[in-house]
Design a protein around this motif. Structure first.
Motif, PDB file in Angstrom:
ATOM      1  N   GLY A 174      28.232  30.330  52.992  1.00  0.00           N
ATOM      2  CA  GLY A 174      27.435  30.757  51.853  1.00  0.00           C
ATOM      3  C   GLY A 174      26.404  29.711  51.488  1.00  0.00           C
ATOM      4  N   THR A 175      25.662  29.991  50.439  1.00  0.00           N
ATOM      5  CA  THR A 175      24.654  29.054  49.947  1.00  0.00           C
ATOM      6  C   THR A 175      24.816  28.882  48.441  1.00  0.00           C
ATOM      7  N   ALA A 176      24.284  27.788  47.940  1.00  0.00           N
ATOM      8  CA  ALA A 176      24.340  27.502  46.505  1.00  0.00           C
ATOM      9  C   ALA A 176      23.255  26.497  46.152  1.00  0.00           C
ATOM     10  N   ASP A 177      22.985  26.388  44.872  1.00  0.00           N
ATOM     11  CA  ASP A 177      22.127  25.329  44.356  1.00  0.00           C
ATOM     12  C   ASP A 177      22.966  24.055  44.285  1.00  0.00           C
ATOM     13  N   PRO A 178      22.626  23.005  45.021  1.00  0.00           N
ATOM     14  CA  PRO A 178      23.468  21.800  45.029  1.00  0.00           C
ATOM     15  C   PRO A 178      23.579  21.129  43.674  1.00  0.00           C
ATOM     16  N   HIS A 179      22.655  21.438  42.778  1.00  0.00           N
ATOM     17  CA  HIS A 179      22.709  20.855  41.434  1.00  0.00           C
ATOM     18  C   HIS A 179      23.494  21.723  40.460  1.00  0.00           C
ATOM     19  N   ARG A 180      23.980  22.882  40.917  1.00  0.00           N
ATOM     20  CA  ARG A 180      24.712  23.790  40.036  1.00  0.00           C
ATOM     21  C   ARG A 180      26.023  24.238  40.683  1.00  0.00           C
ATOM     22  N   LEU A 181      26.645  23.349  41.427  1.00  0.00           N
ATOM     23  CA  LEU A 181      27.923  23.673  42.043  1.00  0.00           C
ATOM     24  C   LEU A 181      29.035  23.672  41.000  1.00  0.00           C
ATOM     25  N   GLU A 220      44.974  45.979  42.910  1.00  0.00           N
ATOM     26  CA  GLU A 220      43.646  45.983  42.293  1.00  0.00           C
ATOM     27  C   GLU A 220      43.180  44.565  41.972  1.00  0.00           C
ATOM     28  N   VAL A 221      44.090  43.746  41.437  1.00  0.00           N
ATOM     29  CA  VAL A 221      43.741  42.363  41.107  1.00  0.00           C
ATOM     30  C   VAL A 221      43.372  41.591  42.371  1.00  0.00           C
ATOM     31  N   MET A 222      44.176  41.748  43.433  1.00  0.00           N
ATOM     32  CA  MET A 222      43.949  40.968  44.654  1.00  0.00           C
ATOM     33  C   MET A 222      42.705  41.401  45.417  1.00  0.00           C
ATOM     34  N   THR A 223      42.257  42.640  45.234  1.00  0.00           N
ATOM     35  CA  THR A 223      41.067  43.106  45.943  1.00  0.00           C
ATOM     36  C   THR A 223      39.795  42.987  45.109  1.00  0.00           C
ATOM     37  N   THR A 224      39.922  42.498  43.880  1.00  0.00           N
ATOM     38  CA  THR A 224      38.755  42.305  43.022  1.00  0.00           C
ATOM     39  C   THR A 224      38.067  40.992  43.366  1.00  0.00           C
ATOM     40  N   LEU A 225      36.774  41.057  43.628  1.00  0.00           N
ATOM     41  CA  LEU A 225      36.005  39.852  43.941  1.00  0.00           C
ATOM     42  C   LEU A 225      35.843  38.961  42.718  1.00  0.00           C
ATOM     43  N   ASN A 226      35.683  37.670  42.967  1.00  0.00           N
ATOM     44  CA  ASN A 226      35.439  36.712  41.884  1.00  0.00           C
ATOM     45  C   ASN A 226      33.950  36.441  41.686  1.00  0.00           C
ATOM     46  N   ASP A 227      33.108  37.341  42.180  1.00  0.00           N
ATOM     47  CA  ASP A 227      31.668  37.120  42.074  1.00  0.00           C
ATOM     48  C   ASP A 227      31.174  37.159  40.638  1.00  0.00           C
ATOM     49  N   ALA A 228      31.651  38.141  39.854  1.00  0.00           N
ATOM     50  CA  ALA A 228      31.186  38.250  38.465  1.00  0.00           C
ATOM     51  C   ALA A 228      31.630  37.048  37.642  1.00  0.00           C
ATOM     52  N   ALA A 229      32.848  36.566  37.890  1.00  0.00           N
ATOM     53  CA  ALA A 229      33.338  35.395  37.160  1.00  0.00           C
ATOM     54  C   ALA A 229      32.508  34.161  37.494  1.00  0.00           C
ATOM     55  N   ALA A 230      32.152  34.004  38.758  1.00  0.00           N
ATOM     56  CA  ALA A 230      31.336  32.854  39.158  1.00  0.00           C
ATOM     57  C   ALA A 230      29.948  32.924  38.530  1.00  0.00           C
ATOM     58  N   ARG A 231      29.353  34.119  38.541  1.00  0.00           N
ATOM     59  CA  ARG A 231      28.027  34.262  37.916  1.00  0.00           C
ATOM     60  C   ARG A 231      28.083  33.940  36.433  1.00  0.00           C
ATOM     61  N   ALA A 232      29.134  34.417  35.763  1.00  0.00           N
ATOM     62  CA  ALA A 232      29.255  34.161  34.329  1.00  0.00           C
ATOM     63  C   ALA A 232      29.375  32.669  34.054  1.00  0.00           C
ATOM     64  N   ALA A 233      30.127  31.961  34.909  1.00  0.00           N
ATOM     65  CA  ALA A 233      30.274  30.519  34.724  1.00  0.00           C
ATOM     66  C   ALA A 233      28.943  29.807  34.908  1.00  0.00           C
ATOM     67  N   LEU A 234      28.189  30.183  35.929  1.00  0.00           N
ATOM     68  CA  LEU A 234      26.891  29.545  36.167  1.00  0.00           C
ATOM     69  C   LEU A 234      25.911  29.872  35.060  1.00  0.00           C
ATOM     70  N   ALA A 236      26.565  30.384  32.054  1.00  0.00           N
ATOM     71  CA  ALA A 236      26.959  29.627  30.867  1.00  0.00           C
ATOM     72  C   ALA A 236      26.707  28.128  31.031  1.00  0.00           C
ATOM     73  N   GLY A 237      26.195  27.725  32.196  1.00  0.00           N
ATOM     74  CA  GLY A 237      25.907  26.318  32.436  1.00  0.00           C
ATOM     75  C   GLY A 237      27.132  25.482  32.726  1.00  0.00           C
ATOM     76  N   LEU A 238      28.220  26.115  33.156  1.00  0.00           N
ATOM     77  CA  LEU A 238      29.460  25.379  33.417  1.00  0.00           C
ATOM     78  C   LEU A 238      29.403  24.729  34.798  1.00  0.00           C
ATOM     79  N   THR A 239      30.209  23.705  34.989  1.00  0.00           N
ATOM     80  CA  THR A 239      30.143  22.922  36.224  1.00  0.00           C
ATOM     81  C   THR A 239      31.490  22.711  36.893  1.00  0.00           C
ATOM     82  N   LEU A 323      39.650  32.767  38.998  1.00  0.00           N
ATOM     83  CA  LEU A 323      39.076  31.436  38.824  1.00  0.00           C
ATOM     84  C   LEU A 323      39.662  30.794  37.581  1.00  0.00           C
ATOM     85  N   LEU A 324      39.897  29.504  37.662  1.00  0.00           N
ATOM     86  CA  LEU A 324      40.223  28.678  36.502  1.00  0.00           C
ATOM     87  C   LEU A 324      38.964  27.893  36.196  1.00  0.00           C
ATOM     88  N   VAL A 325      38.350  28.174  35.061  1.00  0.00           N
ATOM     89  CA  VAL A 325      37.035  27.641  34.718  1.00  0.00           C
ATOM     90  C   VAL A 325      37.148  26.714  33.510  1.00  0.00           C
TER      91      VAL A 325
END
Length: 350
Positions: A174-181, A220-234, A236-239, A323-325
């Motif tokens: 995958g790819t990411a912003d190295p300053h927003r990991l 259902e829980v195990m097949t749910t992607l963590n994409d929305a949770a990751a976007r929400a964290a980013l 919100a400016g979380l690191t 995710l544990l954020v």
């Protein structure tokens, strides 16, 4: 003939991981960094040598083995970070299509847990060709393909071997912003801890393996992607984040707190569980991996406020968990907070 895939493996899902203490002993000499407990001046001296901090030149390792993050990250040309990970395991459910979906979602989660976007994945398939028909393998691969499609990730080929136990997963880039990991060493005192999926998946998977009962909410829980949770964290400016998988909540929060040089306080009354998890635990369905997790984390935790049942659930080996954020995100309950370091121990309250 109806095949029960879970009967062809000694364990299931992320509960089959090598115990965290043993794994750390295996990789300790490979990191080239410092003792894990406690952090100190030496940590500051060698940090720049281990590649654990973002560096400017392309090709530099941004995140590696040092703190047990969810994936590796390398800075590449164009101001991006390339994220690489792999994850595979034995059947966690009997249905081959569901197993493929679960394994794929779990592998993609490592990229999301770093704040990245998965771009391309490769199949990893181990199959007992003399014991299980290949039409079941086709269903496993179809499940992985469908989840990658839902994630917008290319699934291109892979590798297969003849193996006494069936195993499936993905190698993901995958790819990411190295300053927003999102990384597990970026926690600080005062940060709340949010959990995006309920616990208890390991217990229910153990019950499924023993009884063939199907638990729809767990699937259902195990097949749910963590994409929305990751976007929400980013957004919100979380690191700081990690995903909660085979080492359980207690194991993963201990690794996060240790890497960040803080202590985690978990409010056990705020932790959500999948329906039927506590009842299944009381009925004796406990994965061996969950017991090993608790044995490993117990010396590093104050569990005096909770009973053994709750402690086991908090250490339950999750497959494709949430995710544990370190921070608050919409829809995720706050289950604790980070505080100043207290003897390197995770504290559980109720």
């Amino acid at each position: 003939m109806a095949y029960r895939l879970t009967q062809y493996a000694h364990g299931g899902g992320c509960a089959c991981k090598i115990p965290p203490g043993e794994l750390e002993d295996v990789v300790r000499g490979l990191t080239g960094s410092r003792p894990l407990d406690p952090p100190g001046e030496l940590e500051d001296v060698v940090r720049g040598l281990t590649g654990s901090r973002p560096l400017d030149p392309p090709g530099e390792l941004v995140v590696g083995l040092d703190d047990g993050d969810d994936a590796a990250a390398v800075r590449i040309a164009g101001g991006q970070a390339l994220i690489a990970t792999t994850d595979f395991f034995t059947p966690v459910v009997d249905d081959p299509y569901d197993w493929g979906r679960i394994a794929a979602a779990n592998a993609l989660s490592d990229v999301y847990a770093m704040g990245g976007t998965p771009v391309v994945a490769l199949n990893l398939l181990c199959w007992p060709r003399d014991a299980l028909p290949f039409d079941l393998a086709t269903e496993v691969l179809r499940g992985g393909k469908d989840v990658c499609g839902a994630a917008g990730t290319h699934l291109a080929g892979g590798h297969s071997v003849d193996d006494p136990e069936p195993k499936y997963g993905l190698a993901v880039t995958g790819t990411a912003d190295p300053h927003r990991l999102l990384r597990n060493d970026a926690g600080a005192p005062g940060m709340p801890l949010s959990l995006t999926k309920p616990l208890g998946l390991g217990v229910l998977n153990a019950r499924h393996k023993a009884t063939a009962e199907r638990f729809e909410q767990a699937i259902e829980v195990m097949t749910t992607l963590n994409d929305a949770a990751a976007r929400a964290a980013l957004e919100a400016g979380l690191t700081c984040a990690t995903d909660v998988t085979g080492f359980g909540l207690l194991g993963h929060v201990h690794k996060l707190a240790r890497a960040s040089g803080v202590t985690a306080v978990i409010d056990s009354a705020s932790v959500p569980y999948v329906d039927g998890a506590r009842e299944s635990l009381r009925a004796g369905f406990v994965p061996g991996g969950s017991k090993r997790n608790l044995d490993w984390v117990r010396p590093h935790a104050d569990l005096s406020a909770v009973d053994e049942e709750t402690a086991l659930l908090l250490a339950d080996a999750q497959t494709s968990g949430g995710l544990l954020v370190a921070g608050e995100i919409p829809g995720a309950p706050v289950v604790g907070e980070l505080v100043s370091r207290r003897d390197g121990r995770t504290v559980v309250v109720r």
